[in-house]
Design a protein around this motif. Sequence first.
Motif, PDB file in Angstrom:
ATOM      1  N   SER A 137     -35.246 -22.503  32.549  1.00 49.53           N
ATOM      2  CA  SER A 137     -35.666 -21.440  31.636  1.00 49.53           C
ATOM      3  C   SER A 137     -35.524 -20.044  32.225  1.00 49.53           C
ATOM      4  O   SER A 137     -35.705 -19.056  31.518  1.00 49.53           O
ATOM      5  CB  SER A 137     -37.120 -21.661  31.187  1.00 49.53           C
ATOM      6  OG  SER A 137     -37.966 -21.676  32.317  1.00 49.53           O
ATOM      7  N   SER A 138     -35.196 -19.946  33.524  1.00 49.52           N
ATOM      8  CA  SER A 138     -35.010 -18.610  34.108  1.00 49.52           C
ATOM      9  C   SER A 138     -34.289 -18.718  35.446  1.00 49.52           C
ATOM     10  O   SER A 138     -34.011 -19.823  35.939  1.00 49.52           O
ATOM     11  CB  SER A 138     -36.354 -17.890  34.301  1.00 49.52           C
ATOM     12  OG  SER A 138     -37.188 -18.609  35.180  1.00 49.52           O
ATOM     13  N   VAL A 152     -44.646 -30.040  41.832  1.00 49.45           N
ATOM     14  CA  VAL A 152     -43.379 -29.558  41.260  1.00 49.45           C
ATOM     15  C   VAL A 152     -42.260 -29.627  42.307  1.00 49.45           C
ATOM     16  O   VAL A 152     -41.177 -30.165  42.060  1.00 49.45           O
ATOM     17  CB  VAL A 152     -43.509 -28.104  40.731  1.00 49.45           C
ATOM     18  CG1 VAL A 152     -42.169 -27.592  40.203  1.00 49.45           C
ATOM     19  CG2 VAL A 152     -44.575 -28.016  39.652  1.00 49.45           C
ATOM     20  N   GLY A 159     -31.992 -21.534  37.937  1.00 52.71           N
ATOM     21  CA  GLY A 159     -31.752 -22.698  37.069  1.00 52.71           C
ATOM     22  C   GLY A 159     -30.912 -22.340  35.861  1.00 52.71           C
ATOM     23  O   GLY A 159     -29.959 -23.057  35.510  1.00 52.71           O
ATOM     24  N   ALA A 209     -36.330 -26.731  39.751  1.00 53.02           N
ATOM     25  CA  ALA A 209     -37.657 -26.137  39.481  1.00 53.02           C
ATOM     26  C   ALA A 209     -38.445 -26.044  40.779  1.00 53.02           C
ATOM     27  O   ALA A 209     -38.422 -26.956  41.607  1.00 53.02           O
ATOM     28  CB  ALA A 209     -38.420 -26.988  38.470  1.00 53.02           C
ATOM     29  N   GLN A 263     -41.019 -30.186  29.758  1.00 52.06           N
ATOM     30  CA  GLN A 263     -41.835 -31.042  30.622  1.00 52.06           C
ATOM     31  C   GLN A 263     -42.532 -30.176  31.664  1.00 52.06           C
ATOM     32  O   GLN A 263     -41.890 -29.346  32.315  1.00 52.06           O
ATOM     33  CB  GLN A 263     -40.940 -32.080  31.327  1.00 52.06           C
ATOM     34  CG  GLN A 263     -41.668 -32.974  32.308  1.00 52.06           C
ATOM     35  CD  GLN A 263     -42.641 -33.959  31.638  1.00 52.06           C
ATOM     36  OE1 GLN A 263     -42.257 -34.657  30.708  1.00 52.06           O
ATOM     37  NE2 GLN A 263     -43.881 -33.981  32.086  1.00 52.06           N
ATOM     38  N   THR A 265     -32.551 -27.619  44.980  1.00 51.10           N
ATOM     39  CA  THR A 265     -32.757 -26.242  45.438  1.00 51.10           C
ATOM     40  C   THR A 265     -33.843 -26.238  46.509  1.00 51.10           C
ATOM     41  O   THR A 265     -35.016 -26.458  46.221  1.00 51.10           O
ATOM     42  CB  THR A 265     -33.142 -25.312  44.271  1.00 51.10           C
ATOM     43  OG1 THR A 265     -32.124 -25.403  43.264  1.00 51.10           O
ATOM     44  CG2 THR A 265     -33.229 -23.866  44.749  1.00 51.10           C
ATOM     45  N   ALA A 266     -33.410 -26.012  47.742  1.00 50.69           N
ATOM     46  CA  ALA A 266     -34.360 -25.856  48.854  1.00 50.69           C
ATOM     47  C   ALA A 266     -34.575 -24.355  49.029  1.00 50.69           C
ATOM     48  O   ALA A 266     -34.812 -23.645  48.046  1.00 50.69           O
ATOM     49  CB  ALA A 266     -33.810 -26.533  50.114  1.00 50.69           C
ATOM     50  N   VAL A 268     -33.697 -14.508  49.712  1.00 51.83           N
ATOM     51  CA  VAL A 268     -34.479 -13.967  48.585  1.00 51.83           C
ATOM     52  C   VAL A 268     -33.550 -13.693  47.397  1.00 51.83           C
ATOM     53  O   VAL A 268     -32.510 -13.059  47.546  1.00 51.83           O
ATOM     54  CB  VAL A 268     -35.226 -12.686  49.000  1.00 51.83           C
ATOM     55  CG1 VAL A 268     -35.952 -12.084  47.802  1.00 51.83           C
ATOM     56  CG2 VAL A 268     -36.222 -13.008  50.105  1.00 51.83           C
TER      57      VAL A 268
HETATM   58  N1  LIG Z   1     -36.160 -16.493  44.112  1.00 54.41           N
HETATM   59  C1  LIG Z   1     -36.115 -16.724  45.410  1.00 54.41           C
HETATM   60  O1  LIG Z   1     -36.233 -15.802  46.250  1.00 54.41           O
HETATM   61  C2  LIG Z   1     -35.872 -18.125  45.923  1.00 54.41           C
HETATM   62  C3  LIG Z   1     -35.442 -18.298  47.241  1.00 54.41           C
HETATM   63  C4  LIG Z   1     -35.214 -19.576  47.705  1.00 54.41           C
HETATM   64  C5  LIG Z   1     -35.423 -20.648  46.891  1.00 54.41           C
HETATM   65  N2  LIG Z   1     -35.847 -20.465  45.602  1.00 54.41           N
HETATM   66  C6  LIG Z   1     -36.077 -21.640  44.773  1.00 54.41           C
HETATM   67  O2  LIG Z   1     -35.233 -21.567  43.637  1.00 54.41           O
HETATM   68  C7  LIG Z   1     -35.751 -22.372  42.597  1.00 54.41           C
HETATM   69  C8  LIG Z   1     -35.701 -21.611  41.301  1.00 54.41           C
HETATM   70  O3  LIG Z   1     -36.563 -20.497  41.370  1.00 54.41           O
HETATM   71  P1  LIG Z   1     -36.171 -19.074  40.808  1.00 54.41           P
HETATM   72  O4  LIG Z   1     -36.044 -18.155  41.945  1.00 54.41           O
HETATM   73  O5  LIG Z   1     -35.055 -19.198  39.841  1.00 54.41           O
HETATM   74  O6  LIG Z   1     -37.541 -18.683  40.084  1.00 54.41           O
HETATM   75  P2  LIG Z   1     -37.981 -18.616  38.557  1.00 54.41           P
HETATM   76  O7  LIG Z   1     -37.142 -17.669  37.808  1.00 54.41           O
HETATM   77  O8  LIG Z   1     -39.450 -18.395  38.621  1.00 54.41           O
HETATM   78  O9  LIG Z   1     -37.675 -20.084  38.017  1.00 54.41           O
HETATM   79  C9  LIG Z   1     -38.520 -21.167  38.270  1.00 54.41           C
HETATM   80  C10 LIG Z   1     -38.200 -22.260  37.256  1.00 54.41           C
HETATM   81  O10 LIG Z   1     -39.054 -23.395  37.519  1.00 54.41           O
HETATM   82  C11 LIG Z   1     -39.729 -23.746  36.307  1.00 54.41           C
HETATM   83  N3  LIG Z   1     -41.065 -24.254  36.573  1.00 54.41           N
HETATM   84  C12 LIG Z   1     -42.060 -23.648  37.265  1.00 54.41           C
HETATM   85  N4  LIG Z   1     -43.187 -24.397  37.220  1.00 54.41           N
HETATM   86  C13 LIG Z   1     -42.880 -25.499  36.483  1.00 54.41           C
HETATM   87  C14 LIG Z   1     -43.619 -26.623  36.048  1.00 54.41           C
HETATM   88  N5  LIG Z   1     -44.925 -26.784  36.365  1.00 54.41           N
HETATM   89  N6  LIG Z   1     -43.010 -27.553  35.289  1.00 54.41           N
HETATM   90  C15 LIG Z   1     -41.708 -27.404  34.955  1.00 54.41           C
HETATM   91  N7  LIG Z   1     -40.945 -26.361  35.326  1.00 54.41           N
HETATM   92  C16 LIG Z   1     -41.535 -25.413  36.073  1.00 54.41           C
HETATM   93  C17 LIG Z   1     -39.816 -22.436  35.506  1.00 54.41           C
HETATM   94  O11 LIG Z   1     -39.892 -22.712  34.124  1.00 54.41           O
HETATM   95  P3  LIG Z   1     -41.202 -22.602  33.190  1.00 54.41           P
HETATM   96  O12 LIG Z   1     -42.084 -21.530  33.739  1.00 54.41           O
HETATM   97  O13 LIG Z   1     -40.633 -22.302  31.845  1.00 54.41           O
HETATM   98  O14 LIG Z   1     -41.817 -23.974  33.249  1.00 54.41           O
HETATM   99  C18 LIG Z   1     -38.482 -21.807  35.826  1.00 54.41           C
HETATM  100  O15 LIG Z   1     -37.480 -22.292  34.965  1.00 54.41           O
HETATM  101  C19 LIG Z   1     -37.155 -22.777  43.055  1.00 54.41           C
HETATM  102  O16 LIG Z   1     -37.107 -24.088  43.562  1.00 54.41           O
HETATM  103  C20 LIG Z   1     -37.452 -21.786  44.169  1.00 54.41           C
HETATM  104  O17 LIG Z   1     -38.380 -22.311  45.092  1.00 54.41           O
HETATM  105  C21 LIG Z   1     -36.074 -19.223  45.099  1.00 54.41           C
END
Ligand SMILES: NC(=O)c1ccc[n+]([C@@H]2O[C@H](COP(=O)([O-])OP(=O)(O)OC[C@H]3O[C@@H](n4cnc5c(N)ncnc54)[C@H](OP(=O)(O)O)[C@@H]3O)[C@@H](O)[C@H]2O)c1
Length: 269
Positions: free
Chosen positions: A18-19, A117, A22, A95, A66, A144-145, A191
């Motif tokens: 959703s964002s 999660v 992903g 996620a 879900q 995704t780590a 980041v």
């Molecule tokens: N951004 C960074 O700096 C960074 C760096 C390294 C790794 N990552 C990893 O990248 C992955 C994606 O994160 P992002 O950066 O794209 O952040 P994001 O925009 O916040 O996306 C997180 C996604 O996970 C879903 N999610 C969160 N809680 C959930 C739940 N309880 N059930 C189902 N879905 C859930 C959210 O959807 P809903 O809220 O609609 O459920 C959203 O689609 C994560 O694993 C994060 O740890 C991020």
Amino acid sequence: MSSPATTADRTALVTGASSGIGAALAREIAMDQYDLVLTARREERLQNLAEELEATHGVTATVITQDLAAEKAGEELFEAVTNEGIEIHTLVNNAGVPLYGRFDETELEDERDIMEVNMVALTSLTKRFLRPMVKRGEGRILNTASMAALYPIPKKAVYSGTKSYVLSFSRALGHELDGSGVTVTAVCPGVVETEYANRGNVEKSNTLAGVTNDPRSVAQAAWEGAKDGERIVFPSLHSKYGSQLVRLLPRSKVTELGESTVEDGASWI
Ligand SMILES: NC(=O)c1ccc[n+]([C@@H]2O[C@H](COP(=O)([O-])OP(=O)(O)OC[C@H]3O[C@@H](n4cnc5c(N)ncnc54)[C@H](OP(=O)(O)O)[C@@H]3O)[C@@H](O)[C@H]2O)c1
């Protein structure tokens, strides 16, 4: 005009679609003519993305909401996909949720949720979707780590622990599956500018003060690596550098560098 090389009989399931990363991954995968199952909690976001992918790439995108923090989330999602009659070729466990704060001040309930999660649902989905892949002798898993898998991060102790789990699990499972036709890839972004910054008190840290990546470039590198069956993808120069640095430094220094990512915005790792 001839249609592009088609893999239309292939479906990829993307969690956290959703964002952020992903949604970007879903776009990359749709460009390769895979059908999609998009899942997260926010249905409207998923529906909008599904419409975009169907209109732009002519693929079929199915939305299944879900909450992956819920008990039996993996089981329920697997059942919902199976009830739709969909066979998953590529599972993208993307996620994930962060949590920033001193461990003696944060709430265990929040930590439980992120463990559910980031680790439990990921493991449960992998267990369920992997078996048919192995039977078919074909499939792909992309997890995704994070660079946090390599650098313990004080004040994100549980989050970085969950990402170490994702990386270690992916590497070991990938090795187990050598020769099976199923590959496992872990992507370790630094980041990335997504809604992650607004979750789990991350806005109270300095995480976004340094170098950041855009979700599309991360998704492109991750998807290319997954298609090549790479075991780990470091999607930027900084993360490649950081992945080597961690091998050279004393462990205490590695943890200090982890701390600097949230305190000083040293997101170059
Ligand atoms: N951004 C960074 O700096 C960074 C760096 C390294 C790794 N990552 C990893 O990248 C992955 C994606 O994160 P992002 O950066 O794209 O952040 P994001 O925009 O916040 O996306 C997180 C996604 O996970 C879903 N999610 C969160 N809680 C959930 C739940 N309880 N059930 C189902 N879905 C859930 C959210 O959807 P809903 O809220 O609609 O459920 C959203 O689609 C994560 O694993 C994060 O740890 C991020």
